[in-house]
Design a protein around this motif. Structure first.
Motif, PDB file in Angstrom:
ATOM      1  N   VAL A 213       7.375   0.237   5.011  1.00  0.00           N
ATOM      2  CA  VAL A 213       7.230  -0.587   6.213  1.00  0.00           C
ATOM      3  C   VAL A 213       5.991  -0.192   7.006  1.00  0.00           C
ATOM      4  CG1 VAL A 213       8.283  -1.130   8.452  1.00  0.00           C
ATOM      5  CG2 VAL A 213       9.675  -1.156   6.388  1.00  0.00           C
ATOM      6  N   THR A 214       5.787   1.101   7.217  1.00  0.00           N
ATOM      7  CA  THR A 214       4.606   1.522   7.977  1.00  0.00           C
ATOM      8  C   THR A 214       3.324   1.253   7.197  1.00  0.00           C
ATOM      9  OG1 THR A 214       4.849   3.810   7.207  1.00  0.00           O
ATOM     10  CG2 THR A 214       5.797   3.255   9.352  1.00  0.00           C
ATOM     11  N   GLY A 215       3.391   1.335   5.877  1.00  0.00           N
ATOM     12  CA  GLY A 215       2.210   1.014   5.071  1.00  0.00           C
ATOM     13  C   GLY A 215       1.851  -0.456   5.167  1.00  0.00           C
ATOM     14  N   LEU A 216       2.859  -1.312   5.141  1.00  0.00           N
ATOM     15  CA  LEU A 216       2.612  -2.748   5.236  1.00  0.00           C
ATOM     16  C   LEU A 216       2.207  -3.178   6.645  1.00  0.00           C
ATOM     17  CD1 LEU A 216       5.596  -4.057   3.087  1.00  0.00           C
ATOM     18  CD2 LEU A 216       3.163  -4.103   2.479  1.00  0.00           C
ATOM     19  N   LEU A 217       2.703  -2.498   7.647  1.00  0.00           N
ATOM     20  CA  LEU A 217       2.430  -2.884   9.038  1.00  0.00           C
ATOM     21  C   LEU A 217       1.426  -1.964   9.727  1.00  0.00           C
ATOM     22  CD1 LEU A 217       6.095  -3.662  10.179  1.00  0.00           C
ATOM     23  CD2 LEU A 217       4.358  -5.269   9.381  1.00  0.00           C
ATOM     24  N   HIS A 218       0.606  -1.270   8.947  1.00  0.00           N
ATOM     25  CA  HIS A 218      -0.299  -0.301   9.562  1.00  0.00           C
ATOM     26  C   HIS A 218      -1.294  -0.927  10.525  1.00  0.00           C
ATOM     27  CE1 HIS A 218      -2.914  -1.562   6.246  1.00  0.00           C
ATOM     28  NE2 HIS A 218      -3.912  -1.103   6.954  1.00  0.00           N
ATOM     29  N   THR A 219      -1.656  -2.200  10.326  1.00  0.00           N
ATOM     30  CA  THR A 219      -2.601  -2.844  11.244  1.00  0.00           C
ATOM     31  C   THR A 219      -1.937  -3.197  12.571  1.00  0.00           C
ATOM     32  OG1 THR A 219      -2.114  -5.008  10.272  1.00  0.00           O
ATOM     33  CG2 THR A 219      -3.998  -3.798   9.379  1.00  0.00           C
ATOM     34  N   LYS A 220      -0.630  -3.301  12.589  1.00  0.00           N
ATOM     35  CA  LYS A 220       0.095  -3.653  13.818  1.00  0.00           C
ATOM     36  C   LYS A 220       0.485  -2.425  14.630  1.00  0.00           C
ATOM     37  CE  LYS A 220       1.429  -8.078  12.365  1.00  0.00           C
ATOM     38  NZ  LYS A 220       0.288  -8.897  12.672  1.00  0.00           N
ATOM     39  N   LEU A 221       0.401  -1.241  14.032  1.00  0.00           N
ATOM     40  CA  LEU A 221       0.777  -0.006  14.708  1.00  0.00           C
ATOM     41  C   LEU A 221      -0.445   0.670  15.304  1.00  0.00           C
ATOM     42  CD1 LEU A 221       3.121   1.479  11.949  1.00  0.00           C
ATOM     43  CD2 LEU A 221       3.839   0.374  14.061  1.00  0.00           C
ATOM     44  N   SER A 222      -0.221   1.399  16.380  1.00  0.00           N
ATOM     45  CA  SER A 222      -1.335   2.175  16.934  1.00  0.00           C
ATOM     46  C   SER A 222      -1.646   3.310  15.963  1.00  0.00           C
ATOM     47  CB  SER A 222      -0.961   2.737  18.305  1.00  0.00           C
ATOM     48  OG  SER A 222       0.007   3.755  18.182  1.00  0.00           O
TER      49      SER A 222
END
Length: 73
Positions: free
Chosen positions: A23-32
């Protein structure tokens, strides 16, 4: 602690860490960057450590399944 008890604790944690990494790999652009670094990189280190423990605890099964002696006729 017995091996089976330890595996019953480690296996669900491994599942959560694998899902977290995906999940964090796929959403890395949305996370700070700070959040990504804490969750993804920190979780990755813990994941690798628990995978090593998991393999050590299951080594007898791995050896029996993959490194068995060849049969002679």
């Amino acid at each position: 602690m017995k091996r089976n008890t330890t595996l019953k604790i480690i296996n669900p944690i491994l599942l959560v860490l694998i899902i977290s990494q995906a999940v964090t790999g796929l959403l890395h652009t949305k996370l700070s960057p700070e959040t990504f670094e804490t969750i993804h990189e920190g979780g990755g280190i813990v994941l690798v450590g628990l995978v090593i423990v998991h393999l050590i605890l299951n080594f007898n099964w791995i050896r029996a399944s993959y490194f068995h002696k060849k049969r002679t006729i």
